[in-house]
Write a protein that holds these residues in place. Structure first.
Motif, mmCIF file in Angstrom:
data_model
loop_
_atom_site.group_PDB
_atom_site.id
_atom_site.type_symbol
_atom_site.label_atom_id
_atom_site.label_comp_id
_atom_site.label_asym_id
_atom_site.label_seq_id
_atom_site.Cartn_x
_atom_site.Cartn_y
_atom_site.Cartn_z
ATOM 1 N N GLY A 1 0.763 -1.195 -0.064
ATOM 2 C CA GLY A 1 0.071 -0.024 0.098
ATOM 3 C C GLY A 1 0.842 1.085 -0.142
ATOM 4 N N HIS A 2 2.285 1.336 0.230
ATOM 5 C CA HIS A 2 3.073 2.440 0.141
ATOM 6 C C HIS A 2 3.669 2.830 -0.924
ATOM 7 N N LEU A 3 3.359 2.035 -2.146
ATOM 8 C CA LEU A 3 4.050 2.456 -3.410
ATOM 9 C C LEU A 3 3.113 2.818 -4.256
ATOM 10 N N PRO A 4 3.860 3.700 -5.323
ATOM 11 C CA PRO A 4 2.739 4.370 -6.327
ATOM 12 C C PRO A 4 2.866 3.257 -7.392
ATOM 13 N N VAL A 5 1.793 3.279 -8.587
ATOM 14 C CA VAL A 5 1.541 2.504 -9.623
ATOM 15 C C VAL A 5 2.002 3.486 -10.769
ATOM 16 N N LEU A 6 2.232 2.722 -11.890
ATOM 17 C CA LEU A 6 2.172 3.578 -13.240
ATOM 18 C C LEU A 6 1.106 3.584 -13.840
ATOM 19 N N ARG A 7 0.318 4.630 -14.455
ATOM 20 C CA ARG A 7 -0.745 4.578 -14.953
ATOM 21 C C ARG A 7 -0.487 5.053 -16.324
ATOM 22 N N THR A 8 -0.852 4.520 -17.645
ATOM 23 C CA THR A 8 -0.607 4.830 -18.883
ATOM 24 C C THR A 8 -2.112 5.030 -19.183
ATOM 25 N N LEU A 9 -2.322 6.104 -19.821
ATOM 26 C CA LEU A 9 -3.293 6.327 -20.719
ATOM 27 C C LEU A 9 -3.183 6.540 -22.042
ATOM 28 N N ARG A 10 -3.649 5.343 -22.785
ATOM 29 C CA ARG A 10 -3.423 5.416 -24.339
ATOM 30 C C ARG A 10 -4.474 5.480 -25.079
ATOM 31 N N VAL A 11 -4.325 6.330 -25.899
ATOM 32 C CA VAL A 11 -5.507 6.485 -27.029
ATOM 33 C C VAL A 11 -4.779 6.173 -28.380
ATOM 34 N N VAL A 12 -5.807 5.349 -29.014
ATOM 35 C CA VAL A 12 -5.506 4.799 -30.355
ATOM 36 C C VAL A 12 -6.330 5.399 -31.462
ATOM 37 N N TYR A 13 -5.532 6.039 -32.361
ATOM 38 C CA TYR A 13 -6.201 6.557 -33.604
ATOM 39 C C TYR A 13 -6.134 5.834 -34.722
ATOM 40 N N SER A 14 -7.251 5.869 -35.591
ATOM 41 C CA SER A 14 -7.241 5.296 -36.904
ATOM 42 C C SER A 14 -7.397 6.427 -37.824
ATOM 43 N N HIS A 15 -7.476 6.076 -39.010
ATOM 44 C CA HIS A 15 -7.564 7.061 -40.177
ATOM 45 C C HIS A 15 -8.304 8.057 -40.075
ATOM 46 N N GLY A 16 -7.797 9.476 -40.307
ATOM 47 C CA GLY A 16 -8.500 10.666 -40.071
ATOM 48 C C GLY A 16 -8.327 10.980 -38.936
ATOM 49 N N ASP A 17 -7.412 10.237 -38.111
ATOM 50 C CA ASP A 17 -7.124 10.988 -36.614
ATOM 51 C C ASP A 17 -8.217 10.589 -35.651
ATOM 52 N N ARG A 18 -9.029 9.764 -36.045
ATOM 53 C CA ARG A 18 -10.371 9.308 -35.389
ATOM 54 C C ARG A 18 -9.891 8.402 -34.141
ATOM 55 N N PRO A 19 -10.395 8.925 -33.162
ATOM 56 C CA PRO A 19 -10.090 8.162 -31.908
ATOM 57 C C PRO A 19 -11.101 6.874 -31.732
ATOM 58 N N VAL A 20 -10.259 5.615 -31.705
ATOM 59 C CA VAL A 20 -11.087 4.342 -31.636
ATOM 60 C C VAL A 20 -10.995 3.573 -30.361
ATOM 61 N N GLU A 21 -10.189 3.996 -29.594
ATOM 62 C CA GLU A 21 -9.919 3.182 -28.141
ATOM 63 C C GLU A 21 -9.163 3.947 -27.234
ATOM 64 N N ALA A 22 -9.519 4.300 -25.963
ATOM 65 C CA ALA A 22 -8.791 4.653 -24.687
ATOM 66 C C ALA A 22 -8.613 3.779 -23.836
ATOM 67 N N THR A 23 -7.325 3.397 -23.528
ATOM 68 C CA THR A 23 -7.271 2.572 -22.511
ATOM 69 C C THR A 23 -6.435 3.004 -21.130
ATOM 70 N N VAL A 24 -6.822 2.801 -20.166
ATOM 71 C CA VAL A 24 -6.026 2.956 -18.968
ATOM 72 C C VAL A 24 -5.292 1.577 -18.439
ATOM 73 N N MET A 25 -3.981 1.723 -18.311
ATOM 74 C CA MET A 25 -3.343 0.460 -17.890
ATOM 75 C C MET A 25 -2.449 0.892 -16.648
ATOM 76 N N ILE A 26 -2.696 -0.115 -15.549
ATOM 77 C CA ILE A 26 -2.111 0.053 -14.296
ATOM 78 C C ILE A 26 -1.353 -1.036 -13.974
ATOM 79 N N LYS A 27 -0.103 -0.534 -13.554
ATOM 80 C CA LYS A 27 0.975 -1.632 -13.398
ATOM 81 C C LYS A 27 1.904 -1.132 -12.075
#
Length: 260
Positions: free
Chosen positions: A219-245
């Motif tokens: 309980g005393h250590l931080p996590v790494l939080r990665t927020l990834r947005v994936v874009y397809s053609h036309g810079d359209r966002p198709v997925e946003a993912t929060v990854m915790i490790k």
């Protein structure tokens, strides 16, 4: 080897055992204390940190709870093997090939041990505010949420929450509670929305109660939080993912080529 100075001790308000653990943790994670190496003896640590035996033992107990070292009272304490893993996000952004497993699983397995995933939830949910903003959603809008726990061997490695716009994922296999062969990138590619660009935002923060429980974290250590947005053609966002490790067990490696 970090040698604490009087000035550093004045400026660091943490208890001494936490400061000792922090210095040793840094040496383990940087490789100065390699896997299977012996941690300096209690006598040497007492002298180095000007601490009592009890304080040194409290520091070592923290590192044992984190899974970084092993040992019992009266015996040598050693660094555990294969505790730090380097993950390369660029290696598993692209869709898996036909009949292949999700790329995270194949890439993670290269670091040692078998990798597998457990699907925890598939539902319609309101994403966090930062996710909504990146997906161009209004407050209160819902998206398809897929949550899974990725593990290496018997140890949980990463808690993943992926959000997909309803107009793309609703009524597809993404919205059904079952695994998708090759992962959702493969399915999105089949539907005409292949990933062509992704943007990561990486931050460190203390784990939520759920994250600490699911990932079995101290309980005393931080996590790494990665927020990834994936874009397809036309810079359209198709997925946003929060990854915790776990921040003390994983590092992320990104490679950049100089522009010609």
């Amino acid at each position: 080897m970090n040698v604490p100075t009087a000035e550093a001790e004045r400026d660091d308000s943490r208890p001494l055992h936490e400061r000792i653990a922090a210095d040793l943790r840094d040496e383990i994670m940087s490789g100065d204390l390699a896997p299977s190496a012996r941690v300096p003896s209690t006598a040497r640590l007492k002298e180095r940190f000007r601490a009592s035996s009890a304080t040194v033992q409290k520091a070592l107990q923290l590192l044992k709870a984190e899974g970084l070292v092993v040992g019992r009272a009266g015996a040598a304490v050693t660094v555990r093997e294969h505790r730090q893993r380097t993950m390369r996000p660029a290696a598993y952004m692209a869709p898996a090939g036909a009949g292949e497993a999700f790329r995270w699983l194949t890439e993670a397995a290269k670091t040692g041990g078998s990798a597998h995933s457990a699907l925890l939830e598939v539902s319609e949910a309101v994403p966090p505010a930062d996710v909504r903003g990146l997906l161009g959603m209004a407050a209160g809008d819902t998206a398809v949420l897929r949550r899974q726990l990725l593990s290496i061997g018997d140890e949980p490695a990463e808690l993943v929450s992926s959000y997909y716009p309803l107009e793309l994922a609703g009524g597809t296999a993404i919205s059904v509670r079952r695994k998708i062969r090759g992962g959702t990138p493969a399915l999105l590619a089949e539907r005409g929305f292949p990933p062509v660009r992704s943007v990561d935002r990486v931050s460190a923060r203390m784990p939520t109660q759920e994250q600490a429980a699911v990932l079995r974290l101290p309980g005393h250590l931080p996590v790494l939080r990665t927020l990834r947005v994936v874009y397809s053609h036309g810079d359209r966002p198709v997925e946003a993912t929060v990854m915790i490790k776990a921040g003390h067990l994983y590092e992320l490696e990104y490679e950049f080529a100089a522009e010609e």
